[in-house]
Every structure is written in C-alpha cells, then in structure tokens.
Design an enzyme around this catalytic site. Sequence first.
Site, PDB file in Angstrom:
ATOM      1  N   ARG A  55       6.886  -6.815 -36.944  1.00  0.00           N
ATOM      2  CA  ARG A  55       7.266  -7.802 -38.070  1.00  0.00           C
ATOM      3  C   ARG A  55       8.871  -8.367 -37.383  1.00  0.00           C
ATOM      4  O   ARG A  55       9.774  -7.822 -37.039  1.00  0.00           O
ATOM      5  CB  ARG A  55       7.954  -6.923 -39.319  1.00  0.00           C
ATOM      6  N   ASP A  57      12.090 -10.787 -37.458  1.00  0.00           N
ATOM      7  CA  ASP A  57      13.106 -11.348 -38.473  1.00  0.00           C
ATOM      8  C   ASP A  57      13.180 -12.627 -38.898  1.00  0.00           C
ATOM      9  O   ASP A  57      12.602 -13.592 -38.230  1.00  0.00           O
ATOM     10  CB  ASP A  57      14.453 -11.074 -38.065  1.00  0.00           C
ATOM     11  N   ARG A 206      18.010  -8.391 -30.052  1.00  0.00           N
ATOM     12  CA  ARG A 206      19.093  -9.461 -30.311  1.00  0.00           C
ATOM     13  C   ARG A 206      20.168  -8.663 -30.000  1.00  0.00           C
ATOM     14  O   ARG A 206      21.270  -9.347 -29.389  1.00  0.00           O
ATOM     15  CB  ARG A 206      18.979 -10.093 -31.393  1.00  0.00           C
TER      16      ARG A 206
END
Length: 271
Positions: A55, A57, A206
Amino acid sequence: MTESIRLRLDVSYDGAEFSGWAVQPGRRTVAGVLVEALGRLVGAETPLGLTVAGRTDAGVHATGQVCHIDLPAEAWTELEASLLRRLAALMPPDARVRVITPVPDSFDARFSATFRRYEYRVSDTKWGPEPLRRHDTLGWVRPLDLDLLNASAAGLVGEHDYAAFCKRKEHATTIRAINRLDWRRDPDGVCVATVQADAFCQAMVRSLVGAMLTVGDGRREPDWPAKLLTLRERSSEVTVAPANGLTLVEVGYPAEAEYAARADATRRLRA
C-alpha cells in the site's frame, strides 16, 4: 460456490492526485478507481478480493505495483480478450493496468512477494527539477555528495530493527531485511536512491532517504543514520522526505511452485 479465476494485475500510477492506494471514503485512491472500473465491467456487487503487494502512501508513485483479484470464471471467459483495453478506457489517465495474467490460487500479491524495490529521485540543481519530472523528483536546495550518500547507505543494509525510521503499528514488527540500498547520479544529473527489501513499514523508505540527505549535503556524519538503528522508537531527528520523489518500481516473486510456501513464511511474525 461460483468458480473464479485469480488474475495478477501489473499497475502503474502517478500518485500526485491520489490519497494513496487503499480505498478511503470520500477520497480519490488508486484502488478506488480500479475497483470502480472493474465494477462497471463485472457488476459493482461482485466481490473481487483485491489484494495489493504494497500500500503506497498519498503522493507516492508506482511503475511496478502488483495486485490480484478473483474474477468469476464466466466473466473472465467473456472479458479475457478485451479486459485490458476496456480498463484503459474506463480508468483515469494517471492510473493504468499494464498487464493481466491468470495465476494459480496459491499466488498472493502481498504475501507471495520476495521483495519490493523503490527508487527515490532528487534534483540538487540550483534551478530545481525539470518541469516534466516535477511530480516524481524532489528538489533539494543544497548540493549533494554521492560518496557521502553511499557511505550513509552502507550502514543501513542488512536485517535490523528500523523502529527509528518507521511509524509503529500495534502488534507489528519493525524488523526488516534491506538487501540493497545505494545511490547513483543519472546522466540528467538527478540523484537516485534504490532501496530493496523483503517488505517495508509505513514511511520507512522516505525516512531513510530523509536521513541520508542530511549526510549527503554535509549536515550529518556518514555513520549517523546507522547509529539510529539502536533506537526502539521513532527518532524525532529524522525528517520524512516528501512523497513525490518516491516510486515503487518492482515487486519480486518466486517460481510458481513456491507461491504458497513463500506466502506461509511471510505470514509468520519475525522473531
């Protein structure tokens, strides 16, 4: 019970205008537009069991996302020759299904995966990213040293507890195994981080990039990101890099005969 056919879908999308992958009421998501398009072809009430490899973001892109659905066999017989073309007509231009492949029921897009590989693009030119790449490239105002970036990356490879770089979820482990993390500078001058692991926790890539960028521009020492691996909670010193530079480029799977075994192994919690 209605007989069904499991289909692997290879999907690409520009994440700029999506609130991530997962369906969310009142929000535009990749899964939402995909399910809507499929529903127009097979009936909105048809359960599809949509399962995705990872999934992403809000704002994160994909050129190599993978998901699977279970389509009624009768519908597949009717749509097999035209499903890809029909989805192209029904889906928005920022999301595409590129390949549709029948697979055994033992295939699980999420649990059968052996790795996910991401790339993060950063432009450190004085004028910023090229306009046509503004959606998938971060502009960095400080010059980046490729050697420093790779020195910081080296200490993060291996199996570790990445709690300092993750948004912790209850009853979920933050132990992951990164088997590749390196930086290159492409001919256009853009710095590209490649990170590959068996799986990632939320915001992990990230956060790793955000930490390494502070090394690459000279504000931190090369061993600083690796030192954070001793922490057992998220570090307030790590800034999460913006979503727009990140793209899921590939999901790996074993040989067909190993789908079920890999899925079973993945479901077991790490010690």
